[in-house]
Design a protein around this motif. Structure first.
Motif, PDB file in Angstrom:
ATOM      1  N   LEU B 261       0.823  -1.197   0.000  1.00 46.12           N
ATOM      2  CA  LEU B 261       0.000   0.000   0.000  1.00 46.12           C
ATOM      3  C   LEU B 261       0.863   1.255   0.000  1.00 46.12           C
ATOM      4  O   LEU B 261       0.501   2.285  -0.563  1.00 46.12           O
ATOM      5  CB  LEU B 261      -0.889   0.001   1.242  1.00 46.12           C
ATOM      6  CG  LEU B 261      -1.858   1.156   1.346  1.00 46.12           C
ATOM      7  CD1 LEU B 261      -2.978   0.977   0.348  1.00 46.12           C
ATOM      8  CD2 LEU B 261      -2.421   1.270   2.743  1.00 46.12           C
ATOM      9  N   ASP B 262       2.026   1.160   0.631  1.00 48.39           N
ATOM     10  CA  ASP B 262       2.811   2.359   0.863  1.00 48.39           C
ATOM     11  C   ASP B 262       3.914   2.543  -0.171  1.00 48.39           C
ATOM     12  O   ASP B 262       4.749   3.415  -0.026  1.00 48.39           O
ATOM     13  CB  ASP B 262       3.420   2.311   2.272  1.00 48.39           C
ATOM     14  CG  ASP B 262       4.248   1.056   2.477  1.00 48.39           C
ATOM     15  OD1 ASP B 262       3.938   0.046   1.829  1.00 48.39           O
ATOM     16  OD2 ASP B 262       5.199   1.099   3.263  1.00 48.39           O
TER      17      ASP B 262
ATOM     18  N   ARG C 220      -4.206  -0.128  -5.506  1.00 46.60           N
ATOM     19  CA  ARG C 220      -3.152   0.852  -5.765  1.00 46.60           C
ATOM     20  C   ARG C 220      -2.194   0.314  -6.820  1.00 46.60           C
ATOM     21  O   ARG C 220      -1.747   1.033  -7.699  1.00 46.60           O
ATOM     22  CB  ARG C 220      -2.351   1.132  -4.495  1.00 46.60           C
ATOM     23  CG  ARG C 220      -1.072   1.854  -4.852  1.00 46.60           C
ATOM     24  CD  ARG C 220      -0.302   2.429  -3.740  1.00 46.60           C
ATOM     25  NE  ARG C 220       0.571   3.454  -4.291  1.00 46.60           N
ATOM     26  CZ  ARG C 220       1.414   4.149  -3.592  1.00 46.60           C
ATOM     27  NH1 ARG C 220       1.481   3.980  -2.298  1.00 46.60           N
ATOM     28  NH2 ARG C 220       2.161   5.044  -4.174  1.00 46.60           N
ATOM     29  N   TYR C 244      -3.185   7.836  -2.584  1.00 44.31           N
ATOM     30  CA  TYR C 244      -2.488   7.195  -1.476  1.00 44.31           C
ATOM     31  C   TYR C 244      -1.531   8.140  -0.761  1.00 44.31           C
ATOM     32  O   TYR C 244      -1.268   7.977   0.423  1.00 44.31           O
ATOM     33  CB  TYR C 244      -1.767   5.933  -1.969  1.00 44.31           C
ATOM     34  CG  TYR C 244      -2.740   4.821  -2.269  1.00 44.31           C
ATOM     35  CD1 TYR C 244      -3.137   3.944  -1.267  1.00 44.31           C
ATOM     36  CD2 TYR C 244      -3.302   4.685  -3.532  1.00 44.31           C
ATOM     37  CE1 TYR C 244      -4.055   2.941  -1.526  1.00 44.31           C
ATOM     38  CE2 TYR C 244      -4.221   3.688  -3.800  1.00 44.31           C
ATOM     39  CZ  TYR C 244      -4.597   2.818  -2.792  1.00 44.31           C
ATOM     40  OH  TYR C 244      -5.514   1.842  -3.041  1.00 44.31           O
ATOM     41  N   LEU C 256      -7.189   4.070   4.567  1.00 40.26           N
ATOM     42  CA  LEU C 256      -5.781   3.844   4.243  1.00 40.26           C
ATOM     43  C   LEU C 256      -4.975   3.552   5.503  1.00 40.26           C
ATOM     44  O   LEU C 256      -4.081   2.708   5.494  1.00 40.26           O
ATOM     45  CB  LEU C 256      -5.200   5.061   3.522  1.00 40.26           C
ATOM     46  CG  LEU C 256      -5.704   5.272   2.102  1.00 40.26           C
ATOM     47  CD1 LEU C 256      -5.124   6.546   1.512  1.00 40.26           C
ATOM     48  CD2 LEU C 256      -5.337   4.080   1.231  1.00 40.26           C
TER      49      LEU C 256
END
Ligand SMILES: Nc1ncnc2c1ncn2[C@@H]1O[C@H](COP(=O)(O)OP(=O)(O)OP(=O)(O)O)[C@@H](O)[C@H]1O
Ligand SMILES: Nc1ncnc2c1ncn2[C@@H]1O[C@H](COP(=O)(O)OP(=O)(O)OP(=O)(O)O)[C@@H](O)[C@H]1O
Ligand code: SF4
Ligand SMILES: [Mg+2]
Ligand SMILES: [Mg+2]
Lengths: 310, 324, 349
Positions: B261-262, C220, C244, C256
């Motif tokens: 996700l990051d 994503r 994001y 998130l």
């Protein structure tokens, strides 16, 4: 995960090359049935019954209707002759050869059971299929009708229908027994089709652009055939019992010369004290054949159940 | 001596007409009070069977449990069913994946909680009610008094899972086993439940065994991580060591195959094949058919568990490079 | 780039029926309630949101597999809502769907060959082509062995079944593929195979994707633009990277921050925005901003009375929150929220 349970060799083979050939659910079910003792017992009983029915005229030493004077002499003394040369099981109360009658009656039984099942299945599937395919008010109307039929106990329904005909015949029996089977098939097929209307593969077929009629005939019907086939096998068993019961109650063709297990049983009853074998043989025949179809049907249900797939 | 010590735990399922199947194969690990130990792995690797074996919940017939499970030095595997029942709930608590099927649908939540309190802690009814309310409050169920009278189907999935945790906590077990407690829940609810479990461990010193397939959950929660494949522990390390440099090719492969996700996404590097493509451990490494690091030994010899306190590995040819 | 899909004010409401003899409509599930969305040709649009927020219903409504209650869906210039019977059926060739559960979306009694041929036949794509070669090419594209044609769905693993589902969609050479949770039923190690396959196929066939998923990391990774759904509406839409790195809507922020990341260093540093309470029932959505019952930034005015529209805060970045600018600048700070009771929705779908 079940794959993990197979042997080491098999697993390594599977990794090395794709050896399996593509087995449809039908052939898988068939394979499972071949390994099941219940299925084999059922199949043997059913096959024996079919063979006997097919070759009955060749095997039977006498005709079903011929009365033998030498046997009849005893009958007047209220004695029913037992086994003797030329008459393996002896005589019945009218001086027929019991063995021949038992054999030839299998044809009657087969005819009545198959005809009743086929009619019941055809009409039931037509009703259930229409209701399931169209849904909406058509479904509502048809299913209320079916509910009415289902609300009677089946034998009672069969008796009332048979009683509607002034003159009993084997067709009376067939119509009565098949009417009882109609709602069972209708319910079954409709339930299965409705469940499939909401299934993802039907949604997928719609998304692909398959025509509505093709969805019914290519996806919904074939996927309902398994349970219908199981039911048909079980219905054969039930039909045999019900047809016998109707004849026994005197709602079939009353001609005492006719060879029919239920009728034989009915007529033998008066002589039960002196000659129990007269009741015994047809009763056993009915039970064994019905059992054969039931075992076959139940094992088929088992084999077709996706939960048992391995 | 650890609080709970699992040594060489094996579970073999035997069904008539089938080859015996080893679902759990010499699994060892231990938990201390206040510690969280993770068991991770994909579907079918034996996580649930391990936890059921520890709790003594596997059916008596058709399987064989060997090895040892010691709770404060007492061997649990040799206890009688009655003795084990007394320990369950009191010493060892368990939370399952599906809260609806583990709650009794026809009994109000309140009764299900107080029952445990009355039975295991010998509380009178009235006191149990007060305690139950307090428990529901602690696991974050709003308006607990009203909830006590409600039935499981009247609660949302997240609330049910909380209720289940409340029941597990009712007897203040010192070891809590959570088998995928958040898999059926949404991420925002999962975050609430995980926070609750974390708080529990730090506040009460409960030892937590966390079973999950989500490496993210492990990274945030577990002090020590056991990676399972085909019923065996293939790698064990502290969470920092494990994620910094996963040495087992399976762990490594898992981390390379999940999107982050990051991070901006590079192309993912999948593990070929599926969990069904394994060979049994007795002739080599079960992971070999899918392994990028495979050498000749891997299909010839069973790898041995090697390493020390810091890290244990079950691999002939471990990885040397980080994932990203 | 032009828009392949334009959705305007799409609504899908399911009636809730009760009653013993006559079905009475006692309310509606507002599964999708006023969604505007456009998908450009060749892009991947990702739709995320929690269970029950209406993602699948939106996808099915777009394809008219579920009849919308209102709104317009324009596909390549044609308003799908006006198409009837045969025209709609023919249009289906151009918009295909991939399902979440690969096993239940394949007819168990069809061989792979008949699964793939079905679509080709109904759209007349088999005329004048070598069908055998078409099928072999399809299998190659999705990475299945050619021997698969005679096999049946139950003989494959989960990942392979999903490949069959993708091949079925590809078979009719569509422009748009709606993929509803294409990987969530698969084992972790197999998900990457399918994600990569979807990416490869997009390049090879110039496909446009609407990918629906609840896994934000997957979205994503795969999507160019992302829409976040909450209770039947889109609350934020932005290019994937921007969403994001710079989430504006309070719900997006909470969502998130709730996703665990497989990296202990990141996990230890992260600040979580923990939402209290549960998703309200879509049969009785809150008035005003649908998120106001759980929103840590909720203000005394507007939030519970006026439904915020999805508006552009920056070019390409839309958000449905009255206070997005103030939240972004830090002028408004989050506060604690009392959880509200949300009874579980007892509905039989
Ligand atoms: N009662 C049983 N009899 C036979 N085999 C079983 C039994 N219970 C589980 N297994 C097998 O043991 C293996 C491990 O199962 P387990 O339930 O522990 O997996 P898991 O790691 O919990 O997977 P998941 O993530 O799917 O829950 C599986 O291959 C399963 O098929
Ligand atoms: N056919 C139907 N009849 C009535 N209600 C429905 C129907 N289909 C969906 N719903 C309801 O509409 C809402 C949205 O459902 P939908 O399946 O679109 O959610 P989703 O976002 O796809 O969730 P998930 O992640 O669980 O798949 C849910 O509350 C659901 O119960
Ligand atoms: S409009 Fe108000 S309640 Fe809704 S997200 Fe923005 S601040 Fe929160
Ligand atoms: Mg499990
Ligand atoms: Mg969905």
């Amino acid at each position: 995960m079940t794959e993990m349970l197979t042997g080491r060799k098999e697993r390594i083979d599977r990794l090395a090359g794709d050896a399996s050939v593509g087995r449809s659910l039908w052939s898988e079910a068939f394979r499972r049935m071949r390994r099941s003792p219940v299925a084999i017992t059922g199949a043997v009983l059913v096959a024996a019954f079919l063979l006997l029915a097919a070759f009955a005229p060749l095997i039977a030493p006498h005709s079903a209707t011929e009365r033998f004077p030498q046997l009849l002499q005893d009958l007047r003394a209220d004695h029913i002759p037992g086994a003797q040369p030329g008459f393996p099981l002896g005589s019945d109360q009218l001086g027929h050869d019991l063995f021949s009658r038992l054999l030839l009656a299998s044809q009657q039984t087969l005819l009545v059971a198959v005809a009743a099942t086929v009619f019941g299945m055809a009409v039931g599937m037509l009703i259930g299929g229409t209701a399931g395919a169209l849904g909406g008010w058509v479904d509502n109307v048809l299913m209320r009708l079916v509910d009415v039929l289902l609300s009677f106990p089946s034998l009672l329904l069969a008796i009332s229908i048979a009683a509607l005909f002034s003159q009993g015949s084997q067709w009376t029996v067939i119509i009565a027994v098949s009417t009882v089977a109609v709602p069972v098939f209708a319910r079954l097929l409709r339930g299965s089709m409705l469940a499939q209307r909401h299934s993802e593969y039907v949604l997928a077929a719609r998304a692909t652009g398959v025509k509505p009629a093709a969805i019914v005939f290519r996806h919904m019907l074939p996927n309902s055939l398994g349970p219908v086939l199981v039911q048909a096998t079980l219905t054969l068993a039930i039909s045999i019992l019900e047809a016998a019961a109707l004849s026994y109650l005197g709602l079939g063709d009353p001609n005492p010369d006719r060879a029919e297990w239920g009728l034989m049983l009915a007529n033998a009853q008066r002589y039960f004290d002196v000659s129990p074998q007269l009741s015994f043989y047809p009763a056993i025949a009915i039970i064994v054949v019905a059992l054969g179809f039931t075992l076959l049907g139940e094992s088929m249900r088992e084999a077709l159940d996706p939960k048992n797939r391995r | 001596m650890a609080l709970l010590d699992v040594t060489d735990l094996s579970v073999v399922f035997r069904r008539r007409g089938e080859e015996p199947f080893t679902a759990v194969d010499k699994v060892s690990f231990s938990v201390e009070p206040g510690q969280t130990v993770g068991l991770v792995g994909e579907s079918g690797c034996g996580k649930s069977v391990t936890s059921l074996a520890i709790m003594g919940l596997l059916p008596k017939r058709g399987n064989q449990v060997t090895g040892s499970v010691r709770y404060e030095g007492t061997e649990l595997l040799s206890l009688s069913p009655d003795q084990m029942r007394a320990r369950r709930g009191k010493d060892l608590g368990m939370v399952f994946q599906d809260p609806l099927s583990s709650l009794n649908p026809v009994i109000p939540i309140g009764i299900q909680v107080t029952e445990v309190l009355e039975k295991h802690r010998g509380m009178p009814r009235r006191k149990a009610m007060i305690e139950a309310e307090d428990l529901l409050n602690r696991v974050g169920i709003p308006d607990p008094r009203r909830r006590l009278t409600e039935y499981p189907h009247q609660l949302s999935g997240g609330m049910r899972q909380r209720a289940l945790i409340a029941i597990a906590l009712a007897c203040r077990p010192r070891v809590l086993i959570a088998d995928e407690p958040t898999t059926a829940l949404d991420v925002t609810i999962q975050a609430q439940i995980l926070a609750l479990l974390k708080e529990l461990v730090t506040d009460t010193g409960t030892a937590l065994i966390m079973i999950t397939h989500d490496l993210g959950v492990v990274a945030g929660l577990c002090d020590q991580v056991n990676v399972l494949y085909g019923g065996r522990v293939v790698e064990r390390a502290g969470r920092h060591e494990l994620f910094e440099l996963p040495r087992h090719p399976y762990t490594h492969g898992l981390l390379a195959s999940i999107p982050r996700l990051d991070l901006e996404g590079d192309r993912l590097v999948p593990i070929p094949g599926s969990v069904a493509d394994n060979i049994p451990w007795d002739g080599g490494c079960a992971f070999a058919p899918r392994c990028a690091n495979q050498i000749a030994d891997c299909t010839a010899r069973t790898p041995e568990l090697t390493g020390d306190q810091q890290r244990l590995l079950l691999c002939h040819n471990p990885m040397e490079v980080a994932v990203r | 780039m032009t828009n392949l899909v334009e959705i305007e004010d799409l609504k899908v409401h399911f009636p809730i029926r009760r009653g013993l003899f006559v079905d009475r409509v006692v309310g509606h599930v507002y599964a999708v309630d006023g969604v505007d969305l456009s998908i450009r040709r060749g892009e991947t649009y990702g739709l995320v949101g929690e269970s029950g927020c209406g993602k699948s219903t939106l996808g099915r409504g777009l394809l008219r597999l579920t009849e919308p209650t209102g709104g317009r869906m324009v596909f390549d210039g044609t308003d799908l809502a006006t198409l009837k019977g045969e025209d709609l059926r023919r249009m289906r060739r151009r918009m295909q769907m991939v399902f979440q559960d690969p096993l239940s979306s394949l007819d168990p009694r069809q061989s792979v060959e008949s699964i793939l041929v079905e679509g080709i036949r109904v759209h007349g794509l088999d005329k004048g082509v070598d069908l055998g070669k078409t099928l072999r090419d399809l299998l190659t594209s999705v990475g299945l062995p050619h021997g698969s044609l005679r096999k049946y769905p139950h003989e494959f693993s989960g990942g392979q079944r999903q490949r069959i589902g993708i091949a079925r969609a590809l078979a009719v050479r569509p422009d748009l593929i709606v993929a509803d949770e294409p990987v969530s039923a698969l084992d972790v190690s197999v998900q990457a195979q399918v994600i990569n396959l979807l990416e490869d196929l997009q390049g090879e066939f110039g496909l446009t994707y609407l990918v629906i998923a609840h896994d934000l990391a997957v979205v994503r990774h795969i999507a160019d633009r992302v829409g976040v759904m909450y209770l039947g509406g889109i609350v934020e839409e932005a290019p994937a990277h921007e969403l994001y790195t710079d989430p504006l809507h309070p719900y997006t922020r909470a969502l998130l921050s709730a996703v665990p990341v497989p990296d202990p260093v990141v996990e230890d540093r992260r600040e979580r925005i923990l939402l209290t309470g549960d998703l309200p029932s879509p049969a009785a959505p809150p008035a005003g901003c649908r998120f106001h019952t759980r929103c840590p930034w909720k203000q005394a005015t507007r939030c519970d009375t006026e439904r915020p529209r999805l508006r552009a805060v920056e070019s390409g970045h839309k958000v449905a929150c009255h206070y997005a600018e103030q939240i972004r600048s830090g002028e408004l700070r989050p506060h604690s929220v009392e959880p509200e009771l949300v009874p579980e929705l007892v509905l039989d779908p």
